[in-house]
Design an enzyme around this catalytic site. Structure first.
Site, PDB file in Angstrom:
ATOM      1  N   CYS A   2      46.118  35.645  38.656  1.00  0.00           N
ATOM      2  CA  CYS A   2      45.864  36.787  37.773  1.00  0.00           C
ATOM      3  C   CYS A   2      44.651  37.540  38.292  1.00  0.00           C
ATOM      4  O   CYS A   2      43.947  37.070  39.173  1.00  0.00           O
ATOM      5  CB  CYS A   2      45.590  36.277  36.367  1.00  0.00           C
ATOM      6  SG  CYS A   2      46.867  35.174  35.747  1.00  0.00           S
ATOM      7  N   ARG A  27      47.401  41.179  42.326  1.00  0.00           N
ATOM      8  CA  ARG A  27      47.290  39.738  42.111  1.00  0.00           C
ATOM      9  C   ARG A  27      48.290  39.248  41.073  1.00  0.00           C
ATOM     10  O   ARG A  27      48.569  38.056  40.997  1.00  0.00           O
ATOM     11  CB  ARG A  27      45.886  39.373  41.618  1.00  0.00           C
ATOM     12  CG  ARG A  27      44.771  39.728  42.596  1.00  0.00           C
ATOM     13  CD  ARG A  27      43.425  39.378  41.995  1.00  0.00           C
ATOM     14  NE  ARG A  27      43.353  37.971  41.718  1.00  0.00           N
ATOM     15  CZ  ARG A  27      43.014  37.051  42.629  1.00  0.00           C
ATOM     16  NH1 ARG A  27      42.730  37.430  43.858  1.00  0.00           N
ATOM     17  NH2 ARG A  27      42.986  35.782  42.342  1.00  0.00           N
ATOM     18  N   TRP A  73      49.764  36.929  35.907  1.00  0.00           N
ATOM     19  CA  TRP A  73      50.892  36.398  36.656  1.00  0.00           C
ATOM     20  C   TRP A  73      51.262  35.119  35.929  1.00  0.00           C
ATOM     21  O   TRP A  73      50.542  34.133  35.976  1.00  0.00           O
ATOM     22  CB  TRP A  73      50.477  36.109  38.092  1.00  0.00           C
ATOM     23  CG  TRP A  73      51.498  35.353  38.850  1.00  0.00           C
ATOM     24  CD1 TRP A  73      51.458  34.042  39.213  1.00  0.00           C
ATOM     25  CD2 TRP A  73      52.756  35.835  39.323  1.00  0.00           C
ATOM     26  NE1 TRP A  73      52.598  33.698  39.881  1.00  0.00           N
ATOM     27  CE2 TRP A  73      53.399  34.775  39.966  1.00  0.00           C
ATOM     28  CE3 TRP A  73      53.379  37.071  39.271  1.00  0.00           C
ATOM     29  CZ2 TRP A  73      54.655  34.913  40.544  1.00  0.00           C
ATOM     30  CZ3 TRP A  73      54.631  37.204  39.843  1.00  0.00           C
ATOM     31  CH2 TRP A  73      55.250  36.127  40.467  1.00  0.00           C
ATOM     32  N   ASN A  99      42.020  32.865  34.716  1.00  0.00           N
ATOM     33  CA  ASN A  99      42.882  32.873  35.912  1.00  0.00           C
ATOM     34  C   ASN A  99      42.920  31.445  36.427  1.00  0.00           C
ATOM     35  O   ASN A  99      41.876  30.877  36.769  1.00  0.00           O
ATOM     36  CB  ASN A  99      42.323  33.805  36.992  1.00  0.00           C
ATOM     37  CG  ASN A  99      43.107  33.647  38.297  1.00  0.00           C
ATOM     38  OD1 ASN A  99      44.259  33.241  38.290  1.00  0.00           O
ATOM     39  ND2 ASN A  99      42.447  33.930  39.409  1.00  0.00           N
ATOM     40  N   GLY A 100      44.104  30.854  36.465  1.00  0.00           N
ATOM     41  CA  GLY A 100      44.201  29.461  36.922  1.00  0.00           C
ATOM     42  C   GLY A 100      45.151  28.682  36.027  1.00  0.00           C
ATOM     43  O   GLY A 100      45.966  29.270  35.305  1.00  0.00           O
ATOM     44  N   GLU A 484      58.890  35.455  60.786  1.00  0.00           N
ATOM     45  CA  GLU A 484      58.045  36.397  60.049  1.00  0.00           C
ATOM     46  C   GLU A 484      58.817  37.670  59.691  1.00  0.00           C
ATOM     47  O   GLU A 484      58.722  38.178  58.569  1.00  0.00           O
ATOM     48  CB  GLU A 484      56.789  36.741  60.868  1.00  0.00           C
ATOM     49  CG  GLU A 484      55.850  37.761  60.248  1.00  0.00           C
ATOM     50  CD  GLU A 484      55.339  37.420  58.866  1.00  0.00           C
ATOM     51  OE1 GLU A 484      54.833  38.344  58.199  1.00  0.00           O
ATOM     52  OE2 GLU A 484      55.504  36.270  58.410  1.00  0.00           O
ATOM     53  N   LYS A 488      59.415  39.066  55.902  1.00  0.00           N
ATOM     54  CA  LYS A 488      59.047  40.422  55.473  1.00  0.00           C
ATOM     55  C   LYS A 488      60.240  41.113  54.800  1.00  0.00           C
ATOM     56  O   LYS A 488      60.117  41.721  53.752  1.00  0.00           O
ATOM     57  CB  LYS A 488      58.551  41.264  56.662  1.00  0.00           C
ATOM     58  CG  LYS A 488      57.176  40.826  57.160  1.00  0.00           C
ATOM     59  CD  LYS A 488      56.029  41.304  56.325  1.00  0.00           C
ATOM     60  CE  LYS A 488      55.388  40.296  55.406  1.00  0.00           C
ATOM     61  NZ  LYS A 488      54.921  39.058  55.884  1.00  0.00           N
ATOM     62  N   GLU A 491      60.909  39.590  51.365  1.00  0.00           N
ATOM     63  CA  GLU A 491      59.872  39.941  50.380  1.00  0.00           C
ATOM     64  C   GLU A 491      60.016  41.378  49.878  1.00  0.00           C
ATOM     65  O   GLU A 491      59.852  41.655  48.692  1.00  0.00           O
ATOM     66  CB  GLU A 491      58.487  39.856  51.027  1.00  0.00           C
ATOM     67  CG  GLU A 491      57.943  38.501  51.304  1.00  0.00           C
ATOM     68  CD  GLU A 491      56.505  38.617  51.778  1.00  0.00           C
ATOM     69  OE1 GLU A 491      55.621  38.598  50.926  1.00  0.00           O
ATOM     70  OE2 GLU A 491      56.282  38.765  53.003  1.00  0.00           O
ATOM     71  N   HIS A 507      74.623  25.735  66.747  1.00  0.00           N
ATOM     72  CA  HIS A 507      74.688  24.459  66.005  1.00  0.00           C
ATOM     73  C   HIS A 507      75.001  24.712  64.533  1.00  0.00           C
ATOM     74  O   HIS A 507      74.710  23.876  63.684  1.00  0.00           O
ATOM     75  CB  HIS A 507      73.358  23.711  66.166  1.00  0.00           C
ATOM     76  CG  HIS A 507      73.016  23.473  67.607  1.00  0.00           C
ATOM     77  ND1 HIS A 507      73.698  22.600  68.414  1.00  0.00           N
ATOM     78  CD2 HIS A 507      72.078  24.064  68.389  1.00  0.00           C
ATOM     79  CE1 HIS A 507      73.186  22.637  69.643  1.00  0.00           C
ATOM     80  NE2 HIS A 507      72.216  23.515  69.650  1.00  0.00           N
ATOM     81  N   LYS A 606      49.881  38.534  45.517  1.00  0.00           N
ATOM     82  CA  LYS A 606      49.176  38.502  46.795  1.00  0.00           C
ATOM     83  C   LYS A 606      48.520  37.162  47.066  1.00  0.00           C
ATOM     84  O   LYS A 606      48.523  36.653  48.191  1.00  0.00           O
ATOM     85  CB  LYS A 606      48.104  39.599  46.809  1.00  0.00           C
ATOM     86  CG  LYS A 606      47.336  39.722  48.101  1.00  0.00           C
ATOM     87  CD  LYS A 606      48.257  40.162  49.213  1.00  0.00           C
ATOM     88  CE  LYS A 606      47.618  40.225  50.590  1.00  0.00           C
ATOM     89  NZ  LYS A 606      48.576  40.401  51.648  1.00  0.00           N
TER      90      LYS A 606
HETATM   91  C1  AGP Z   1      53.273  37.034  52.973  1.00  0.00           C
HETATM   92  O1  AGP Z   1      53.641  38.347  53.104  1.00  0.00           O
HETATM   93  C2  AGP Z   1      53.162  36.569  51.586  1.00  0.00           C
HETATM   94  N1  AGP Z   1      52.278  37.364  50.829  1.00  0.00           N
HETATM   95  C3  AGP Z   1      52.861  35.091  51.452  1.00  0.00           C
HETATM   96  O2  AGP Z   1      53.848  34.371  52.119  1.00  0.00           O
HETATM   97  C4  AGP Z   1      51.491  34.664  51.996  1.00  0.00           C
HETATM   98  O3  AGP Z   1      51.489  34.714  53.383  1.00  0.00           O
HETATM   99  C5  AGP Z   1      51.216  33.232  51.537  1.00  0.00           C
HETATM  100  O4  AGP Z   1      51.188  33.216  50.147  1.00  0.00           O
HETATM  101  C6  AGP Z   1      49.906  32.702  52.101  1.00  0.00           C
HETATM  102  O5  AGP Z   1      48.851  33.453  51.628  1.00  0.00           O
HETATM  103  P1  AGP Z   1      47.407  33.308  52.291  1.00  0.00           P
HETATM  104  O6  AGP Z   1      47.513  33.728  53.709  1.00  0.00           O
HETATM  105  O7  AGP Z   1      46.546  34.218  51.485  1.00  0.00           O
HETATM  106  O8  AGP Z   1      46.999  31.870  52.146  1.00  0.00           O
END
Ligand code: AGP
Length: 611
Positions: A2, A27, A73, A99-100, A484, A488, A491, A507, A606
């Site tokens: 959050c 966040r 969140w 937050n937590g 990667e 992307k 996401e 395979h 994030k």
């Molecule tokens: C990547 O685009 C995502 N936001 C997510 O996979 C991110 O890489 C992952 O949560 C790790 O975050 P960090 O690098 O802040 O630890």
């Protein structure tokens, strides 16, 4: 996961808090709320984005010089008005944001229910607040002491900020495991999850550590530990500009951050890599060079995109340093009870520096005697602070939920670390070392050409945006890049995509191939080139649509693929910093073409600060 913001001082608190919440919305953004102290405590909260809260408060008397705000969140209790923060005490005099996660909240809730407390939400936060209230009542003590007593009884992660109708000039805050920074102004203080809500008001900040409690008044900041001992605040000067946080004229933070990469990679190398002198200067590496070069093995622990950077680093470190590397998903590593020997080296890779799985994984490893080397982007973050040593990636604030510029900066730092160890260890000769430091130094100058593929990539996005599935394939250093690229796309566009080592296709996954399946090959020139050409033929033979990211001057694959994206040629070891860029752009443009919120994709946040 959050975002929290609070203010106390002479200014109108509401506009400061609202603006701050909007900055922190990356966040978490499923509900939000504020509590304002103005002749009594007023709490307003709403399901949905901060703009919906703002809309609902038009016309209300929001005057106040102290307030707390939260953008959520959801973890405990689905997104709703009643589960949104702030929560209120039973006597209506306290409000709290959090937050937590409070892990033992059910037990505490049971104890409170036995005493007749009722709850209007499903959250762990309301339980903690009423637990604090109950301690205050039963011990006839002040709020600060009640918070201290309560926090000794809770397990989990938290940043909490409380506002008290009976003490309108004081905010109480505390932290364990989640981030909290306090901005020091003239006769005012700002509290937030990171510096982005604070920077336009002050550059003087204090990063709060675990088990610290802050008593905040307009002209006073007192820090204490849970033992009630005073701690001298360590004031840091922020070295970022507001503009860095704003979109700088781009439609989305994600696109801005993709186009920042020539500068962010340059910033990452600056003052560290000197190709002319053939030197790499990294204090964190130099101060620990004996442990690093004599390591029996190196474990890289991370999540998501950072894990992909770790996988590239596995190839680079093993190639250059001849040290075995294991790349670990932090969420598995923390519970797998891995075999850790004293002196083992663990590299923790994280953009936010707050990812709970990575944080706890390295805390556990550190307890068993491992040396933690942090590769982190957010200065002053938890992973940076608990690491024995480390290197920042200097990519600047990354606001877009999808990590882009942090990934290429992570690759640059991890490559410098590997080159430094290899040089010190003598596992590569000076000719190769000089070749690679020059190749690395040239990357920031080559990235603009990779970015110039944007228009071509945008056309491809329009062509393939309705595909149901995508496959991303690569070999060697390009295999993690394929992973990667797939991440992307998932996401940002919500299209199912998988990354695979290209030779793995036969395979099983090759059964998926038909004329409706776009297959993206990361096929820049490298020692696997011939092999990847035959892998492309395998896909073409089954009518798959091949999109290939190739190196300039590759006139073999350019004749085979349905679509090609050309990036500058570079040594295969550093090429991932170029070949990933068209994949970032492809995901972005497909997301935009589908009308999706590319900066705040659904179901994502994030910084994942809970497991
Ligand atoms: C990547 O685009 C995502 N936001 C997510 O996979 C991110 O890489 C992952 O949560 C790790 O975050 P960090 O690098 O802040 O630890």
């Amino acid at each position: 996961m959050c975002g929290i913001v609070a203010y106390i001082g002479p200014k109108e608190a509401y506009p400061v808090i609202l603006k701050g919440l909007k900055r922190l919305e990356y966040r978490g953004y499923d509900s939000s709320g504020v509590a304002l102290l103005n002749a009594g405590l007023k709490v307003y909260k709403k399901k949905g984005k901060v703009a919906e809260l703002e809309e609902s408060l038009v016309g209300k008397d929001l005057h106040a010089n102290a307030g707390i705000g939260h953008t959520r969140w959801a973890t405990h209790g689905e997104p709703s008005d009643r589960n949104a923060h702030p929560h209120m005490s039973a006597n209506g005099k306290l409000a709290m944001i959090h937050n937590g996660i409070i892990e033992n909240y059910t037990q505490l809730k049971g104890e409170l229910q036995k005493k007749g407390y009722t709850f209007s939400s499903d959250t762990d936060t309301e339980v903690l607040l009423k637990f604090i209230e109950d301690i205050q009542l039963n011990n006839d003590c002040g709020l600060e002491e009640a918070v201290r007593i309560a926090l000794k009884r809770v397990t989990g992660a938290y940043v909490i900020v409380l506002i008290d109708q009976d003490n309108p000039d004081t905010l109480i805050a505390a932290r364990k495991g989640s981030p909290l920074v306090i901005g020091i102004g003239k006769g005012e203080h700002f509290l937030a999850s990171d510096a982005s809500p604070i920077i336009e008001y002050t550059k003087e900040v204090v990063y709060i550590n675990d088990y610290e409690l802050a008593i905040v008044r307009p002209d006073e900041l007192i820090l204490k530990n849970l033992g009630n001992e005073k701690i001298t605040p360590f004031v840091t000067k922020l070295d970022m500009e507001l503009a860095a946080i704003e979109k700088g004229g781009y439609e989305h933070f994600m696109l801005k951050e993709i186009f920042e990469q020539p500068h962010t990679i340059f910033d990452c190398l600056r003052g560290r890599l000197d190709a002319a002198a053939g030197t790499i200067t990294m204090a964190g590496v130099q101060n620990n060079i004996e442990q690093l070069k004599n390591a029996n093995r190196i474990m890289i622990v991370a999540c998501g995109t950072s894990w992909h950077a770790g996988l590239v680093a596995e190839y680079v470190i093993e190639e250059l340093c001849r040290i075995p590397v294991e790349v670990e998903y932090a969420s598995e590593f923390r519970y797998r009870n891995p075999v850790i020997h004293k002196g083992d080296v663990i590299i923790a890779v994280s953009q936010s520096g707050e990812t709970a799985d990575t944080l706890v994984a390295i805390e556990k490893a550190k307890e068993q005697g491992a040396i933690i080397f942090g590769v982190v982007n957010v200065v002053g973050s938890s992973i940076a602070r608990i690491s024995n040593a480390g290197a920042y990636t200097h990519a600047g604030p990354e606001i877009g939920v999808a990590s882009t510029k942090a990934f290429t900066a992570q690759l640059a730092v991890l490559t410098m670390i590997a080159l430094k160890i290899a040089y010190e260890k003598g596992t590569i000769d000076n000719k190769r070392f000089m070749h690679l430091v020059n190749e690395l130094q040239e990357i920031p100058d080559k990235v603009p050409a990779a970015l110039q593929t944007a228009d071509a990539v945008q056309k491809l996005a329009a062509k393939y945006k309705d595909a149901k599935d995508f496959l991303y394939l690569g070999r060697g250093y390009n295999f993690p890049v394929a992973l990667e690229g797939a991440l992307k796309l998932k996401e940002i566009s919500y299209i199912h995509a998988e990354g695979y080592p290209a030779a793995e296709m036969k395979h099983g996954p090759i059964a998926l191939v038909d004329e409706s399946l776009p297959v993206v090959f990361v096929a820049t020139k490298d020692s696997y080139h011939e092999k990847i050409v035959s892998n492309i033929q395998e896909i073409k033979a089954r009518k798959g649509k091949v999109i290939a990211v190739i190196s300039e001057g590759d006139d073999v694959i350019s004749k085979m693929a349905d679509d090609v994206i050309v990036v500058p040629a570079a040594d295969e070891l550093v090429a991932p910093m170029l070949s990933v860029i068209p994949l970032q752009l492809l995901a972005y443009y497909i997301g935009v073409a589908k009308g999706l919120d590319v900066d705040k994709p659904r179901n994502l946040a994030k910084s994942v600060t809970v497991e």
